[in-house]
Design a protein around this motif. Structure first.
Motif, PDB file in Angstrom:
ATOM      1  N   ALA A   9       0.000   3.477   8.835  1.00 57.14           N
ATOM      2  CA  ALA A   9       0.520   3.931   7.533  1.00 57.14           C
ATOM      3  C   ALA A   9       1.972   3.494   7.343  1.00 57.14           C
ATOM      4  O   ALA A   9       2.363   3.076   6.240  1.00 57.14           O
ATOM      5  CB  ALA A   9       0.405   5.448   7.413  1.00 57.14           C
ATOM      6  N   THR A  12       1.963  -0.307   6.635  1.00 51.07           N
ATOM      7  CA  THR A  12       1.540  -0.571   5.260  1.00 51.07           C
ATOM      8  C   THR A  12       2.641  -0.209   4.274  1.00 51.07           C
ATOM      9  O   THR A  12       2.902  -0.959   3.324  1.00 51.07           O
ATOM     10  CB  THR A  12       0.252   0.210   4.938  1.00 51.07           C
ATOM     11  OG1 THR A  12      -0.782  -0.243   5.817  1.00 51.07           O
ATOM     12  CG2 THR A  12      -0.194   0.006   3.509  1.00 51.07           C
ATOM     13  N   ALA A  13       3.301   0.907   4.487  1.00 55.57           N
ATOM     14  CA  ALA A  13       4.396   1.322   3.606  1.00 55.57           C
ATOM     15  C   ALA A  13       5.536   0.308   3.651  1.00 55.57           C
ATOM     16  O   ALA A  13       6.163   0.012   2.617  1.00 55.57           O
ATOM     17  CB  ALA A  13       4.897   2.712   3.986  1.00 55.57           C
ATOM     18  N   ALA A  16       4.453  -2.769   1.616  1.00 60.61           N
ATOM     19  CA  ALA A  16       4.542  -2.446   0.181  1.00 60.61           C
ATOM     20  C   ALA A  16       5.994  -2.442  -0.283  1.00 60.61           C
ATOM     21  O   ALA A  16       6.310  -2.970  -1.359  1.00 60.61           O
ATOM     22  CB  ALA A  16       3.885  -1.100  -0.101  1.00 60.61           C
ATOM     23  N   ASP A  20       7.480  -4.832  -3.098  1.00 62.03           N
ATOM     24  CA  ASP A  20       8.159  -4.266  -4.279  1.00 62.03           C
ATOM     25  C   ASP A  20       9.565  -4.840  -4.415  1.00 62.03           C
ATOM     26  O   ASP A  20      10.003  -5.175  -5.519  1.00 62.03           O
ATOM     27  CB  ASP A  20       8.223  -2.740  -4.186  1.00 62.03           C
ATOM     28  CG  ASP A  20       6.872  -2.071  -4.372  1.00 62.03           C
ATOM     29  OD1 ASP A  20       5.928  -2.730  -4.875  1.00 62.03           O
ATOM     30  OD2 ASP A  20       6.757  -0.885  -4.002  1.00 62.03           O
ATOM     31  N   PHE A  69      -0.368   0.611  -9.627  1.00 61.02           N
ATOM     32  CA  PHE A  69      -1.187   0.378  -8.438  1.00 61.02           C
ATOM     33  C   PHE A  69      -2.196   1.504  -8.292  1.00 61.02           C
ATOM     34  O   PHE A  69      -1.865   2.672  -8.433  1.00 61.02           O
ATOM     35  CB  PHE A  69      -0.306   0.298  -7.190  1.00 61.02           C
ATOM     36  CG  PHE A  69       0.646  -0.866  -7.221  1.00 61.02           C
ATOM     37  CD1 PHE A  69       0.189  -2.150  -6.997  1.00 61.02           C
ATOM     38  CD2 PHE A  69       1.984  -0.674  -7.492  1.00 61.02           C
ATOM     39  CE1 PHE A  69       1.055  -3.230  -7.032  1.00 61.02           C
ATOM     40  CE2 PHE A  69       2.864  -1.742  -7.527  1.00 61.02           C
ATOM     41  CZ  PHE A  69       2.393  -3.026  -7.296  1.00 61.02           C
ATOM     42  N   ALA A  71      -6.443   2.272  -6.390  1.00 64.58           N
ATOM     43  CA  ALA A  71      -7.412   1.812  -5.388  1.00 64.58           C
ATOM     44  C   ALA A  71      -8.163   0.559  -5.847  1.00 64.58           C
ATOM     45  O   ALA A  71      -8.477  -0.312  -5.039  1.00 64.58           O
ATOM     46  CB  ALA A  71      -8.398   2.926  -5.072  1.00 64.58           C
ATOM     47  N   ASP A  74      -5.331  -2.285  -5.646  1.00 63.34           N
ATOM     48  CA  ASP A  74      -4.467  -2.269  -4.469  1.00 63.34           C
ATOM     49  C   ASP A  74      -5.169  -1.544  -3.314  1.00 63.34           C
ATOM     50  O   ASP A  74      -4.679  -0.544  -2.799  1.00 63.34           O
ATOM     51  CB  ASP A  74      -3.142  -1.580  -4.829  1.00 63.34           C
ATOM     52  CG  ASP A  74      -2.077  -1.745  -3.771  1.00 63.34           C
ATOM     53  OD1 ASP A  74      -2.112  -2.743  -3.030  1.00 63.34           O
ATOM     54  OD2 ASP A  74      -1.200  -0.868  -3.675  1.00 63.34           O
ATOM     55  N   TYR A  76      -5.505  -2.006  -0.210  1.00 63.89           N
ATOM     56  CA  TYR A  76      -4.830  -1.892   1.089  1.00 63.89           C
ATOM     57  C   TYR A  76      -3.440  -1.267   0.965  1.00 63.89           C
ATOM     58  O   TYR A  76      -2.700  -1.202   1.941  1.00 63.89           O
ATOM     59  CB  TYR A  76      -4.738  -3.265   1.766  1.00 63.89           C
ATOM     60  CG  TYR A  76      -6.099  -3.875   1.969  1.00 63.89           C
ATOM     61  CD1 TYR A  76      -6.985  -3.355   2.903  1.00 63.89           C
ATOM     62  CD2 TYR A  76      -6.516  -4.944   1.189  1.00 63.89           C
ATOM     63  CE1 TYR A  76      -8.248  -3.901   3.074  1.00 63.89           C
ATOM     64  CE2 TYR A  76      -7.777  -5.500   1.348  1.00 63.89           C
ATOM     65  CZ  TYR A  76      -8.639  -4.973   2.286  1.00 63.89           C
ATOM     66  OH  TYR A  76      -9.887  -5.504   2.446  1.00 63.89           O
ATOM     67  N   SER A  77      -3.082  -0.852  -0.246  1.00 61.35           N
ATOM     68  CA  SER A  77      -1.801  -0.185  -0.535  1.00 61.35           C
ATOM     69  C   SER A  77      -0.581  -1.031  -0.190  1.00 61.35           C
ATOM     70  O   SER A  77       0.475  -0.508   0.121  1.00 61.35           O
ATOM     71  CB  SER A  77      -1.724   1.164   0.190  1.00 61.35           C
ATOM     72  OG  SER A  77      -2.789   1.993  -0.193  1.00 61.35           O
ATOM     73  N   GLU A  78      -0.723  -2.362  -0.272  1.00 64.38           N
ATOM     74  CA  GLU A  78       0.386  -3.258   0.046  1.00 64.38           C
ATOM     75  C   GLU A  78       1.171  -3.714  -1.186  1.00 64.38           C
ATOM     76  O   GLU A  78       2.156  -4.440  -1.043  1.00 64.38           O
ATOM     77  CB  GLU A  78      -0.123  -4.481   0.822  1.00 64.38           C
ATOM     78  CG  GLU A  78      -0.623  -4.122   2.204  1.00 64.38           C
ATOM     79  CD  GLU A  78      -1.056  -5.333   3.015  1.00 64.38           C
ATOM     80  OE1 GLU A  78      -1.074  -6.474   2.490  1.00 64.38           O
ATOM     81  OE2 GLU A  78      -1.380  -5.142   4.196  1.00 64.38           O
ATOM     82  N   HIS A  79       0.724  -3.349  -2.365  1.00 63.77           N
ATOM     83  CA  HIS A  79       1.397  -3.761  -3.613  1.00 63.77           C
ATOM     84  C   HIS A  79       1.532  -5.285  -3.668  1.00 63.77           C
ATOM     85  O   HIS A  79       2.577  -5.819  -4.025  1.00 63.77           O
ATOM     86  CB  HIS A  79       2.765  -3.099  -3.748  1.00 63.77           C
ATOM     87  CG  HIS A  79       2.699  -1.610  -3.889  1.00 63.77           C
ATOM     88  ND1 HIS A  79       3.795  -0.861  -4.202  1.00 63.77           N
ATOM     89  CD2 HIS A  79       1.678  -0.737  -3.764  1.00 63.77           C
ATOM     90  CE1 HIS A  79       3.461   0.414  -4.257  1.00 63.77           C
ATOM     91  NE2 HIS A  79       2.165   0.507  -3.986  1.00 63.77           N
TER      92      HIS A  79
END
Length: 127
Positions: A9, A12-13, A16, A20, A69, A71, A74, A76-79
């Motif tokens: 997590a 991934t953050a 992202a 960004d 963003f 699901a 995005d 994989y929540s990577e933006h």
């Protein structure tokens, strides 16, 4: 003492946040790259003319301010992907990760120093 590896997590953050930062600072000169496809160039037209220059600026603002963003776009929540409409044309932007030589994929896109990000702006037909 060796720092513990980040959790999935946290990794991934971090990816992202770096993605960004690229979009939010799209005009800043650095190691990352911004590419526009021929389809986008045709939509914008001649950037030496006011109309083309203004349209290019509007396109950049759309990408810089993109924040929808979910699901669906995005997973994989990577933006790293966005879709939008520009001049009545469905368009996408996509971020890919390369190593420092731009020859291979990045070893770890969460490590800024080991990754060159390439943001490509394209029409949906070119995807």
């Amino acid at each position: 003492m060796v720092e513990p590896a980040p959790s999935p997590a946290e990794r991934t953050a971090r990816i992202a946040a770096l993605n960004d930062a690229l979009r939010e600072n799209i005009h800043q000169i650095g190691t990352n790259r911004i590419l526009m496809t021929q389809g986008i160039a045709a939509l914008i037209g001649d950037t030496t003319l006011f109309r083309g220059f203004r349209q290019r600026a509007e396109l950049i603002v759309l990408i810089r301010e993109f924040n929808t963003f979910a699901a669906e776009n995005d997973p994989y929540s990577e933006h790293d992907f966005g879709s939008f409409v520009f001049l009545e044309t469905e368009c996408f932007w996509k971020i890919d990760y390369y190593d420092e030589t731009m020859e291979f994929g990045s070893e770890d896109p969460a490590i800024e120093e080991k990754t060159i990000r390439v943001l490509t702006i394209m029409t949906a037909r070119e995807y």
